[in-house]
Design a protein around this motif. Structure first.
Motif, PDB file in Angstrom:
ATOM      1  N   THR A  58       0.824  -1.209   0.000  1.00  0.00           N
ATOM      2  CA  THR A  58       0.000   0.000   0.000  1.00  0.00           C
ATOM      3  C   THR A  58       0.857   1.257   0.000  1.00  0.00           C
ATOM      4  O   THR A  58       1.945   1.283   0.581  1.00  0.00           O
ATOM      5  N   ASP A  59       0.343   2.304  -0.641  1.00  0.00           N
ATOM      6  CA  ASP A  59       0.961   3.626  -0.534  1.00  0.00           C
ATOM      7  C   ASP A  59       0.416   4.348   0.696  1.00  0.00           C
ATOM      8  O   ASP A  59       1.143   5.071   1.378  1.00  0.00           O
ATOM      9  N   ASN A  60      -0.904   4.142   0.957  1.00  0.00           N
ATOM     10  CA  ASN A  60      -1.586   4.825   2.058  1.00  0.00           C
ATOM     11  C   ASN A  60      -2.452   3.820   2.809  1.00  0.00           C
ATOM     12  O   ASN A  60      -3.195   3.053   2.196  1.00  0.00           O
ATOM     13  N   LEU A  61      -2.331   3.839   4.124  1.00  0.00           N
ATOM     14  CA  LEU A  61      -3.059   2.866   4.939  1.00  0.00           C
ATOM     15  C   LEU A  61      -3.603   3.541   6.199  1.00  0.00           C
ATOM     16  O   LEU A  61      -2.906   4.336   6.840  1.00  0.00           O
ATOM     17  N   ILE A  62      -4.860   3.229   6.535  1.00  0.00           N
ATOM     18  CA  ILE A  62      -5.454   3.667   7.801  1.00  0.00           C
ATOM     19  C   ILE A  62      -5.739   2.434   8.634  1.00  0.00           C
ATOM     20  O   ILE A  62      -6.332   1.470   8.145  1.00  0.00           O
ATOM     21  N   CYS A  63      -5.306   2.442   9.882  1.00  0.00           N
ATOM     22  CA  CYS A  63      -5.556   1.334  10.809  1.00  0.00           C
ATOM     23  C   CYS A  63      -6.520   1.780  11.899  1.00  0.00           C
ATOM     24  O   CYS A  63      -6.343   2.847  12.483  1.00  0.00           O
ATOM     25  N   PHE A  64      -7.515   0.943  12.171  1.00  0.00           N
ATOM     26  CA  PHE A  64      -8.456   1.235  13.252  1.00  0.00           C
ATOM     27  C   PHE A  64      -7.848   0.932  14.617  1.00  0.00           C
ATOM     28  O   PHE A  64      -8.230   1.521  15.619  1.00  0.00           O
ATOM     29  N   SER A  65      -6.920  -0.029  14.690  1.00  0.00           N
ATOM     30  CA  SER A  65      -6.362  -0.436  15.986  1.00  0.00           C
ATOM     31  C   SER A  65      -4.859  -0.196  16.050  1.00  0.00           C
ATOM     32  O   SER A  65      -4.163  -0.248  15.032  1.00  0.00           O
ATOM     33  N   LYS A  66      -4.387   0.054  17.265  1.00  0.00           N
ATOM     34  CA  LYS A  66      -2.953   0.266  17.482  1.00  0.00           C
ATOM     35  C   LYS A  66      -2.169  -1.008  17.187  1.00  0.00           C
ATOM     36  O   LYS A  66      -1.021  -0.963  16.736  1.00  0.00           O
ATOM     37  N   GLU A  67      -2.799  -2.162  17.426  1.00  0.00           N
ATOM     38  CA  GLU A  67      -2.193  -3.449  17.112  1.00  0.00           C
ATOM     39  C   GLU A  67      -1.778  -3.504  15.640  1.00  0.00           C
ATOM     40  O   GLU A  67      -0.632  -3.850  15.312  1.00  0.00           O
ATOM     41  N   ASN A  68      -2.683  -3.136  14.748  1.00  0.00           N
ATOM     42  CA  ASN A  68      -2.381  -3.124  13.312  1.00  0.00           C
ATOM     43  C   ASN A  68      -1.416  -1.998  12.955  1.00  0.00           C
ATOM     44  O   ASN A  68      -0.519  -2.176  12.126  1.00  0.00           O
ATOM     45  N   TYR A  69      -1.594  -0.836  13.572  1.00  0.00           N
ATOM     46  CA  TYR A  69      -0.761   0.335  13.276  1.00  0.00           C
ATOM     47  C   TYR A  69       0.713   0.042  13.571  1.00  0.00           C
ATOM     48  O   TYR A  69       1.585   0.306  12.728  1.00  0.00           O
ATOM     49  N   ASP A  70       0.994  -0.522  14.726  1.00  0.00           N
ATOM     50  CA  ASP A  70       2.380  -0.842  15.092  1.00  0.00           C
ATOM     51  C   ASP A  70       2.980  -1.857  14.126  1.00  0.00           C
ATOM     52  O   ASP A  70       4.158  -1.757  13.744  1.00  0.00           O
ATOM     53  N   PHE A  71       2.178  -2.822  13.712  1.00  0.00           N
ATOM     54  CA  PHE A  71       2.644  -3.863  12.791  1.00  0.00           C
ATOM     55  C   PHE A  71       3.028  -3.271  11.433  1.00  0.00           C
ATOM     56  O   PHE A  71       4.103  -3.551  10.893  1.00  0.00           O
ATOM     57  N   PHE A  72       2.147  -2.421  10.886  1.00  0.00           N
ATOM     58  CA  PHE A  72       2.383  -1.894   9.539  1.00  0.00           C
ATOM     59  C   PHE A  72       3.411  -0.758   9.523  1.00  0.00           C
ATOM     60  O   PHE A  72       4.078  -0.560   8.510  1.00  0.00           O
ATOM     61  N   LYS A  73       3.551  -0.024  10.596  1.00  0.00           N
ATOM     62  CA  LYS A  73       4.596   1.002  10.661  1.00  0.00           C
ATOM     63  C   LYS A  73       5.970   0.357  10.531  1.00  0.00           C
ATOM     64  O   LYS A  73       6.876   0.905   9.913  1.00  0.00           O
ATOM     65  N   LYS A  74       6.088  -0.820  11.103  1.00  0.00           N
ATOM     66  CA  LYS A  74       7.355  -1.545  11.050  1.00  0.00           C
ATOM     67  C   LYS A  74       7.517  -2.263   9.710  1.00  0.00           C
ATOM     68  O   LYS A  74       8.607  -2.268   9.119  1.00  0.00           O
ATOM     69  N   LYS A  75       6.426  -2.844   9.192  1.00  0.00           N
ATOM     70  CA  LYS A  75       6.484  -3.633   7.974  1.00  0.00           C
ATOM     71  C   LYS A  75       6.558  -2.761   6.722  1.00  0.00           C
ATOM     72  O   LYS A  75       7.188  -3.146   5.730  1.00  0.00           O
ATOM     73  N   SER A  76       5.891  -1.598   6.738  1.00  0.00           N
ATOM     74  CA  SER A  76       5.811  -0.737   5.550  1.00  0.00           C
ATOM     75  C   SER A  76       6.327   0.665   5.868  1.00  0.00           C
ATOM     76  O   SER A  76       5.549   1.636   5.899  1.00  0.00           O
ATOM     77  N   PRO A  77       7.625   0.820   6.118  1.00  0.00           N
ATOM     78  CA  PRO A  77       8.176   2.120   6.524  1.00  0.00           C
ATOM     79  C   PRO A  77       8.077   3.204   5.455  1.00  0.00           C
ATOM     80  O   PRO A  77       8.122   4.395   5.766  1.00  0.00           O
ATOM     81  N   THR A  78       7.911   2.807   4.193  1.00  0.00           N
ATOM     82  CA  THR A  78       7.831   3.807   3.120  1.00  0.00           C
ATOM     83  C   THR A  78       6.392   4.241   2.830  1.00  0.00           C
ATOM     84  O   THR A  78       6.167   5.140   2.015  1.00  0.00           O
ATOM     85  N   SER A  79       5.412   3.607   3.472  1.00  0.00           N
ATOM     86  CA  SER A  79       4.007   3.954   3.252  1.00  0.00           C
ATOM     87  C   SER A  79       3.541   4.977   4.271  1.00  0.00           C
ATOM     88  O   SER A  79       4.115   5.109   5.363  1.00  0.00           O
ATOM     89  N   LEU A  80       2.478   5.696   3.923  1.00  0.00           N
ATOM     90  CA  LEU A  80       1.802   6.561   4.881  1.00  0.00           C
ATOM     91  C   LEU A  80       0.839   5.700   5.677  1.00  0.00           C
ATOM     92  O   LEU A  80      -0.118   5.159   5.131  1.00  0.00           O
ATOM     93  N   VAL A  81       1.104   5.545   6.969  1.00  0.00           N
ATOM     94  CA  VAL A  81       0.252   4.727   7.837  1.00  0.00           C
ATOM     95  C   VAL A  81      -0.310   5.622   8.936  1.00  0.00           C
ATOM     96  O   VAL A  81       0.440   6.248   9.684  1.00  0.00           O
ATOM     97  N   SER A  82      -1.642   5.684   9.021  1.00  0.00           N
ATOM     98  CA  SER A  82      -2.302   6.550  10.002  1.00  0.00           C
ATOM     99  C   SER A  82      -3.144   5.706  10.955  1.00  0.00           C
ATOM    100  O   SER A  82      -3.825   4.771  10.530  1.00  0.00           O
ATOM    101  N   LEU A  83      -3.082   6.037  12.237  1.00  0.00           N
ATOM    102  CA  LEU A  83      -3.922   5.390  13.243  1.00  0.00           C
ATOM    103  C   LEU A  83      -5.166   6.241  13.460  1.00  0.00           C
ATOM    104  O   LEU A  83      -5.097   7.326  14.031  1.00  0.00           O
TER     105      LEU A  83
END
Length: 400
Positions: free
Chosen positions: A127-152
């Motif tokens: 993904t280029d842009n991702l929104i996570c509803f939970s902090k569980e998912n947010y922490d996972f994707f921030k680490k996995k996809s450092p080049t994407s925009l990830v918002s909690l």
């Protein structure tokens, strides 16, 4: 009909009945100023009863025999815009759109919304842009996809609309004692939630109080429903008709206790109800309170949280209403008002559509076919899928 001038498009793919939590989350976003007048696009086998009556709504019928036509219609719908922000609430709608727009596009941004659930272990699109509803998912994707925009941005609830929608139900008023409400789709995914609800009901009866368990949910699996129906035999009311399942949150004020996960727990706390939710390290449901709120909210009340302290016996104190502090924190985190700025910020930072590789498209097509068989083929769903799921879980446990 869609309004071509609208800048925001909320999109989903529907395999089954279209009554899951993310449909209500999409509906709630329309109450935000930033999404005022946004279009709704649904692709799939059935129209969602939650979305289909909206004014700015379009449905693209998708099936094995209509897939080429559906993809052409989808591409035409997207490209017939000067500029658009697309928010996809599932992997399938997102990947179909990314596959169609495989070339770099400067006038379209696409955001995948991860509406809770466990972190992916089998497949998840780049993904280029991702929104996570939970902090569980947010922490996972921030680490996995450092080049994407990830918002909690936790899912949103309009408290004003929720309060205004509460209904009185004659069948509820005739029940004696405490009324316990459990809302979930009836299938393997939430089977344990109903069993834990039954245990809570029995514990309350053992305390000497009269009570009835009210189960509201659409039937995803008739075998699971039959099993639950025969297991939970006494002091229970099953409501599976669409008039209840399409607006289940309207009945929260008519009960005393709510068993909620995700959005259901939030709505219950908004209305200051005694709210129970599953916890990973507890054999019974736990009452959401000041001592466990921070832990439970980190996983969006999903039931995957291990709480610090868990008493395995129910006491009268466990039937206390949530404190003012818990209610205020919930409103601050999940209200429509507090989400507007978060979405505006995400849209401002959104990255334009990047090039999708052939490998990404092939991977998605394999996963999409697998998902289609899992949902639409009886032999696959009853025999092959459980075996694949078991092997996947075994491999995960061995890798830890």
């Amino acid at each position: 009909m869609l309004n071509k001038r609208n800048e925001n498009l909320l999109c989903t793919f529907t395999f089954n009945k279209g009554v899951g939590g993310h449909y209500f989350s999409m509906l709630s976003l329309l109450d935000m100023e930033v999404f005022n007048g946004a279009d709704i696009l649904e692709i799939g086998y059935n129209k969602s009863p939650i979305l289909s009556n909206l004014k700015s709504y379009k449905f693209i019928n998708f099936s094995f025999f209509k897939c080429i036509w559906a993809l052409r219609e989808l591409k035409s719908t997207l490209l017939n815009r000067e500029s658009i922000n697309v928010f996809c609430f599932d992997v399938y709608s997102y990947s179909l759109i990314r596959m169609l727009l495989s070339k770099k596009s400067n006038n379209i941004t696409i955001t995948l919304v991860k509406c809770g659930g466990p972190n992916p272990s089998l497949y998840y699109p780049k993904t280029d842009n991702l929104i996570c509803f939970s902090k569980e998912n947010y922490d996972f994707f921030k680490k996995k996809s450092p080049t994407s925009l990830v918002s909690l941005i936790p899912n949103r609830v309009s408290r004003e609309k929720l309060l205004a929608s509460q209904d009185k139900v004659q069948v509820f008023e005739e029940l004696i004692g405490l009324k316990i409400l459990c809302i979930a789709r009836i299938g393997n995914e939430y089977k344990n939630k109903f069993l834990l609800a039954n245990e809570l009901k029995n514990s309350i009866l053992n305390l000497g109080d009269k009570c009835t368990l009210i189960c509201i949910g659409s039937i995803d699996d008739s075998y699971v429903f039959s099993e639950l129906y025969n297991t939970i035999e006494t002091n229970v009311l099953w409501l599976t008709e669409s008039k209840y399942t399409n607006s289940a949150s309207n009945y929260i004020n008519a009960v005393d206790i709510v068993i909620g996960t995700g959005r259901g727990a939030v709505e219950s706390l908004f209305l200051n109800k005694v709210t129970f939710t599953p916890a990973n390290n507890s054999s019974r449901l736990v009452n959401i309170n000041d001592s466990n709120f921070s832990e439970l909210v980190s996983n969006n009340f999903s039931g995957r949280t291990s709480i610090t302290s868990s008493d395995e016996t129910l006491s009268p104190l466990d039937l206390d209403k949530p404190s003012d502090s818990v209610v205020e924190k919930t409103i601050k985190m999940y209200s429509i008002e507090s989400g507007t700025f978060k979405y505006e910020t995400h849209i401002e930072k959104c990255r334009k559509t990047s090039v999708v590789t052939v490998l990404n498209n092939v991977t998605f097509l394999v996963y999409f076919t697998y998902s289609l068989l899992r949902d639409k083929n009886v032999l696959f769903s009853k025999a092959i899928y459980p075996c694949l799921k078991f092997l996947n879980e075994k491999m995960r446990s061995l890798s830890k």
